[in-house]
Design an enzyme around this catalytic site. Structure first.
Site, mmCIF file in Angstrom:
data_model
loop_
_atom_site.group_PDB
_atom_site.id
_atom_site.type_symbol
_atom_site.label_atom_id
_atom_site.label_comp_id
_atom_site.label_asym_id
_atom_site.label_seq_id
_atom_site.Cartn_x
_atom_site.Cartn_y
_atom_site.Cartn_z
ATOM 1 C CB SER A 5 59.227 70.031 34.131
ATOM 2 O OG SER A 5 59.953 68.880 34.428
ATOM 3 C CE1 TYR A 57 60.654 65.525 45.374
ATOM 4 C CE2 TYR A 57 62.570 64.087 45.508
ATOM 5 C CZ TYR A 57 61.326 64.386 44.986
ATOM 6 O OH TYR A 57 60.751 63.533 44.073
ATOM 7 C CG HIS A 87 55.681 67.144 47.763
ATOM 8 N ND1 HIS A 87 57.016 66.841 47.766
ATOM 9 C CD2 HIS A 87 55.604 68.483 47.646
ATOM 10 C CE1 HIS A 87 57.727 67.968 47.673
ATOM 11 N NE2 HIS A 87 56.900 68.983 47.587
ATOM 12 C CG ASP A 112 58.422 66.752 36.101
ATOM 13 O OD1 ASP A 112 57.262 66.804 36.584
ATOM 14 O OD2 ASP A 112 59.425 67.168 36.690
HETATM 15 P P1 ADP Z 1 63.374 72.702 35.838
HETATM 16 O O1 ADP Z 1 63.260 71.331 35.265
HETATM 17 O O2 ADP Z 1 62.462 72.938 36.988
HETATM 18 O O3 ADP Z 1 63.242 73.785 34.816
HETATM 19 P P2 ADP Z 1 66.063 71.823 36.341
HETATM 20 O O4 ADP Z 1 67.135 72.364 37.201
HETATM 21 O O5 ADP Z 1 65.628 70.427 36.555
HETATM 22 O O6 ADP Z 1 64.849 72.840 36.445
HETATM 23 O O7 ADP Z 1 66.530 71.908 34.807
HETATM 24 C C1 ADP Z 1 67.020 73.123 34.268
HETATM 25 C C2 ADP Z 1 68.213 72.849 33.363
HETATM 26 O O8 ADP Z 1 67.783 72.246 32.118
HETATM 27 C C3 ADP Z 1 68.931 74.113 32.928
HETATM 28 O O9 ADP Z 1 69.850 74.544 33.890
HETATM 29 C C4 ADP Z 1 69.606 73.665 31.639
HETATM 30 O O10 ADP Z 1 70.795 72.958 31.911
HETATM 31 C C5 ADP Z 1 68.610 72.682 31.051
HETATM 32 N N1 ADP Z 1 67.756 73.346 30.051
HETATM 33 C C6 ADP Z 1 66.423 73.500 30.091
HETATM 34 N N2 ADP Z 1 65.964 74.141 28.994
HETATM 35 C C7 ADP Z 1 67.035 74.392 28.223
HETATM 36 C C8 ADP Z 1 67.243 75.043 26.944
HETATM 37 N N3 ADP Z 1 66.232 75.581 26.259
HETATM 38 N N4 ADP Z 1 68.494 75.105 26.463
HETATM 39 C C9 ADP Z 1 69.537 74.576 27.159
HETATM 40 N N5 ADP Z 1 69.412 73.970 28.346
HETATM 41 C C10 ADP Z 1 68.182 73.874 28.889
HETATM 42 MG MG MG Z 2 63.763 69.528 36.275
#
Ligand code: ADP
Ligand code: MG
Length: 386
Positions: free
Chosen positions: A126, A222, A35, A172
């Site tokens: 991320s 947030y 943060h 990120d």
């Molecule tokens: P974080 O970034 O913390 O993992 P987010 O909600 O920002 O969480 O992002 C997650 C989203 O990114 C998933 O719901 C999906 O839509 C997309 N995503 C991430 N990795 C993949 C993957 N390997 N294949 C398809 N979509 C993905």
């Molecule tokens: Mg994310």
């Protein structure tokens, strides 16, 4: 997740014929500096050996055809289309990157591409930035142009902010694009200067613990924390005009202004200011090989996030407490925005198995939830593999 050879086979069976490029971009774990990014402060993340991979081949008709191995689904869009998909939310990260690159007049080409990933979704590691950065590199390969890694990070951040609609900081995408094997990057989020600091090459592991608690309150809380930090700076600026962000406020200046701040705003500011100091100290500790000190700073970071910033939750606290009770653990803290997601711990190699067993059991006993653990190495940032 499939390895690259398997993904290339899958490409052949989905699209016919061989792919011409393969790329990867990693997820990340923030070791300390939470943060602080939206306060122009310091962060200290490492890219991890869990990543998003894209295997593809350019097309000449301006179409982008995607196959998600993870979801077993297709998506398609034309370059120049700027609509978000409601049905295939995962494709919006790729669409967003295409829209931003198109707006900057890069010579985009369409492509057929298959994507897969090992970064756990929505756990604070991320996966979204990994997908954006991998997508950007895939468009670079397809269109035979290349973008300098820092600029790539900024363009991918814009894709997430302007297209996907998440008001993220730069950390990120930056670490996914610029990460270095066996190093963590201390990033000044104001200037985007960074310093790669070597992690010990043997003897200790970075262990990520997933609470498997969905990050419920995270968006509204947030935004509230951001507003509280801004309120703090605005009040302090009345007597200290140089303070453009909490980055510019020392603990002495904060204390001199305590009477103009509510108790909550005071504590929010105290977290950010003390956390920036901890990041700088943790870099020095790592450079001096002082893991005990580094671990203590991680612990202090968690306690400050729990007590002053109030973004932890009972699951994160339970996991961190269980981790700190294991012999061989230098330090343990929540990582990411909070309210669920993951913890990060620095663990002596010989204690990693004990850690998994004992933290897993104790966490389940206290919360009724099953934890997942990922022992990881600091990996390189985005790269072309084929
Ligand atoms: P974080 O970034 O913390 O993992 P987010 O909600 O920002 O969480 O992002 C997650 C989203 O990114 C998933 O719901 C999906 O839509 C997309 N995503 C991430 N990795 C993949 C993957 N390997 N294949 C398809 N979509 C993905
Ligand atoms: Mg994310």
């Amino acid at each position: 997740m499939s390895d690259i050879a398997e993904l290339m086979d899958r490409f052949e069976s989905v699209f016919g014929g061989p792919p011409t490029f393969a790329v990867r971009a990693p997820g990340r774990v923030n070791l300390i500096g939470e943060h602080t990014d939206y306060n122009d402060g310091f962060v200290f993340p490492a890219a991890i050996d869990y990543d998003v991979r894209i295997v593809g081949r350019p097309r000449d008709d301006g179409k982008v055809r995607l196959w998600s191995a993870l979801f077993g689904r297709r998506a398609q869009f034309g370059l120049g289309a700027d609509r978000r998909s409601l049905r295939a939310g995962w494709s919006n990260y790729v669409r967003g990157v295409a829209v931003i690159l198109g707006g900057e007049e890069y010579p985009l080409r369409g492509m057929d591409a298959i994507l897969d990933g090992s970064v756990p979704l929505s756990s604070g590691l991320s996966s979204s930035a990994a997908l954006e950065v991998a997508s950007c590199l895939a468009f670079e390969c397809a269109g035979e142009f290349s973008i300098e890694p820092k600029r790539r990070a900024l363009l991918c951040q814009r894709a997430e902010r302007e297209f996907v609609g998440v008001q993220c900081g730069i950390m990120d995408q930056f670490i996914s694009s610029l990460g270095r094997a066996d190093h963590a990057l201390m990033i000044d989020t104001r200037t985007l200067d960074f310093k790669a600091v070597p992690l010990p090459s043997s003897g200790v592991s970075i262990v990520i613990g997933n609470t498997n608690k969905p990050r419920g309150l995270v968006d509204s809380e947030y935004n509230r924390r951001r507003a509280e930090c801004e309120a703090g700076v605005a009040a302090i600026r009345a007597s200290a005009p140089h303070a453009a962000a909490l980055r510019d406020v020392s603990m002495d200046l904060l204390d001199a202004n305590r009477h103009v701040l509510s108790d909550v705003v005071y504590r929010r500011c105290r977290h950010v200011i003390s956390e920036n100091v901890r990041v700088l100290e943790s870099v020095r500790a790592l450079e001096a090989g002082d893991l005990t000190r580094f671990g203590r700073l991680m612990n202090e970071s968690h306690d400050s996030l729990r007590d002053d910033y109030e973004v932890s939750c009972s699951e994160l606290d339970a996991m961190v407490e269980a981790a700190r009770a294991v012999i061989g653990v230098y330090g343990s803290r929540m990582t990411g925005a909070g309210f669920g997601g993951c913890t990060v711990s620095l663990v002596a190699d010989e204690a990693v198995e004990r850690f998994r067993e004992s933290v897993g059991q104790e966490y389940q006993r206290r919360t009724g939830r099953e934890a997942a653990f990922y022992a990881c190495r600091a990996s390189a940032g985005a790269e072309r593999l084929l």
